[in-house]
Design an enzyme around this catalytic site. Sequence first.
Site, short mmCIF file in Angstrom:
data_model
loop_
_atom_site.label_atom_id
_atom_site.label_comp_id
_atom_site.label_asym_id
_atom_site.label_seq_id
_atom_site.Cartn_x
_atom_site.Cartn_y
_atom_site.Cartn_z
N SER A 1 40.26 82.12 75.82
CA SER A 1 39.37 80.99 75.62
C SER A 1 38.60 80.59 76.88
O SER A 1 37.59 79.89 76.75
CB SER A 1 40.19 79.79 75.14
N LYS B 1 37.13 74.81 83.87
CA LYS B 1 37.11 74.84 82.41
C LYS B 1 37.04 73.41 81.87
O LYS B 1 37.68 72.51 82.43
CB LYS B 1 38.39 75.54 81.93
N SER C 1 44.49 83.37 77.79
CA SER C 1 43.15 82.79 77.93
C SER C 1 42.56 82.82 79.33
O SER C 1 41.38 82.54 79.50
CB SER C 1 43.14 81.35 77.41
#
Lengths: 477, 489
Positions: free
Chosen positions: B155, B80, B179
């Site tokens: 997310s 990420k 997330s």
Amino acid sequence: MNYEAIIGLEVHAQLKTRSKIFCGCPNRFGSNPNTNVCPVCLGMPGTLPVLNRFAVELAVRTALALNCFVHKESRFARKNYFYPDLPKGYQITQYDKPLATGGYLEIETGNGPKKIRIKRIHLEEDAGKDLHDISPEKSYIDYNRSGVPLVEIVTEPDISSPEEASKFLKTLRNVLMYLEVCDGNMEEGSLRCDANISVRKKGSNEWGTKTEIKNLNSFKFLERALTCEIERHIGILERNEKIEQQTMLYDPKENTTRPMRSKEESHDYRYFEEPDLLPLILTDEDILSFREDICELPHQKKKRYIEQFGISSYEADILVQDKQIADFFEDCILLLNEPKQIASWIINDYMRELNQRKISIKESPVTPHKLVAIIKQLRDNKITLNMAREIFVILFEEGGDVQEIINRKGFEIIDDTEEIIKSVREIISSHPEELAKYKKGNQNLIGFFMGELMRRMKGKIDPKKAREIVKSELDKA
Amino acid sequence: MEISRLGIFEIKNLLLKREVSCTELVRAYIERAKRLNPVLNCFITISEESALIEAKKTDDLITKRRDNIRPLEGLPVAIKDIFVTQNIRTTCGSKILENFIPPFDATIVRRLKDAGAIIFGKLNMDEFAMGSSNENSYFGPVRNPFDLSRSPGGSSGGSAAAVAAGLTPASIGTDTGGSIRQPAAFCGIIGMKPSYGRVSRYGMIAFASSLDQAGPMCRSVRDCAILLESIAGNDPKDSTTMSTPVPRYTDWTVGDPSEIRVGILRPEVYEGINPEVFLAYRGVIEFFERSGVPVTYIELPHIKYAVAVYYIIATSEASSNLARYDGVKYGLRAKEYKNLKDMYLKTRLEGFGSEVKRRIILGTFALSSGYYDAFFKKASQVRRLIANDFYRSFSKVNTIIMPVTPDVAFKLGEKISDPLSMYLSDIFTIPVNLAGLPSISMPAGKNKDGLPIGIQFIGKPFDEHVLINVAAFYEKESNCMDILNEVNL
């Protein structure tokens, strides 16, 4: 004057740690801008603080020396505000759970000793420094200071005059330097002071509105700024106007205080617990071991000097004002048990030379051994006081060894009474006019004969002894 | 070379048997990522050059001496874009960091590299990890590999979609309020949020410091175990990591049902959720009951406040964490401004997206003088009650089973104009973060449209190994990971 001032101080002291409070960067003054920095103290994304345990130790030592209660659990909080020198947009400090509370520091005042209570002591990080004077249209920032450990020491409003405030700060500074937690250098910003002040009619129980004066970074400015601010408050009260609660800055050029920001612009710091640090836990053993590291403090030393060495309170006070000097004094006494002589030499000759040369006793070439060697020669009547002073100055200017200087300069005392009497008689017989004047009662002429004698003997006699002989020979003649 | 269905173990075997070189492998992943990125938008940055240099090193190592092979030797992974990577752009999905190149590696990046992994890309995400749909990314939304018109969740949307579509064998995401788990559920993969303090947050760009945790997102429980083993453990740079020893998670992938004691909430709690999600959840409970695992009811009376508590605490911390993006030191600075205050305002106005601004404003308000007690302080107290509910339950059971989300992946654009409904979709993931617990999200079947449904196993702090055992047992007996065979890209 029928008003009284109520003053409280907030003192920030930079701790003498090797590294910064939350990262490994060197805690050092005077480096090139932005050389003692890393991602942590620059507030780079993703970085986290790690508490420097030595900073905690120094803060606890300070708290204990100021008779505070050290809390076994304290917490860090974020103080949020925007400023370019604050890289994270918040300062890590302590808020509702500080390291220590409830102490005091005793100061000497005109009316005897007075205890100034300490409200709280907490740990926090320093910010960077704005540099506005490099370019006319740009500001630069040096983050070397960002993350330098600080203790904030907050007093209760127990101070009642500018002189007392200054005395408090001096006493506190000396304690911090004794504890070796802070170098006390106010010019470099190692020790900084803000003052809260309010004024009220004498005898009133109500508090006046307080103002805060920021950045009072010398004893002189602290005293002057408070004096100005007290006068300003009284002026406002006399005109029956209202004092506005605001933050002031002192302008030394104009000797006046003026508002820095008004209350409407005052910050809401939105304090909350710092989630990146665990609560600071101290065990009884930690606190006990930190207590053992506390040295003898100035007021304790002073008491001991008076009792143990028999020197005056005045002398003791001067000696303990600087730990280096006190240490020097004690080193000398270990070499020669003449505390009064040593104290007198340090306070008079030695400190004068230091002041003239603007150096500290540590930088001086005259070691305790050398000073003691001079005093020994003097005590044993091997040299005169003038010779001793001359040797002392030579040591300062050129260095060298005391005995070597004595030999080189031919310093010795002629102690042969017969020889001195012989010389005096010869001088008297070759100056009949002066003798006649003396006999008529002009006592000043002893000086003339003394001078002649000293010249003849090249100053190598004890003046006291010489004077006695001159007088008795003149009287006999 | 067909790589789209490979996990960590398969790749390890290929490399060690020298059926493929690391260079070939990395090249294949980069090519695939490049080819599919215009469709899926998983990657913000692909670091081809540095990855190929590292791959060459692995190839040399493997040909030279086979004795000193590290656990993730030569494994291509993408992470990420919230983790800072030295010399590789790190954006956190934001315009304000669009061109930010960090001077250091996050601890998890360091650990992945030390374990031999090759980081070849940075994955798309909601800006500053704020969002549940990946639509809040400055770099555009990610598409769900199961249905390109739908959100992959957020997310960590890029991280989930990239694993599901085989653009990377595994990834690392972060989970502040769901997330990792919610996008894992939406994309049919496994995602684990470890206990707070299990994985270092150093170098992970902070959203809400007391809630953020990094964790693996992958295609099998074994992959999850080996990744977690590589990144977990005390970090001197993160004071909130714990020194609790890291178990050998790979030893817990046998899947022994005798150790499992399941706790569930009464069905009334799930009134109003998508019936297909509820049925899948019921199916999992029945599976455990059939397997002879004791299943008991537990009470979590305070979790109904979790979303409210979360949106006070998370936004408060975020308002402070995001103050550093002020245009002074790095990142975006507005081009024209009148004075310092104007520079701050314009930089942050231009640099942050609307959801980030919304949360900064909410958090700033909640911490303001006069409101702190009513909001932040009260929320902190209720947070403690929620955690206590969980701790009490764990005296009776060691695994709590809950759905991950009340619904399956929604359409892109469906909820973006309704923040409240978006916030409420995190109702089952948020309480876990508030209590600092570990939780693993697994596929539990699909709905009538073939969209994955997720289930989560929640454990007590530092019981990740217990969850890996539960997940391994469920994975083995249910063939739940077969769902990934339906992705054909």
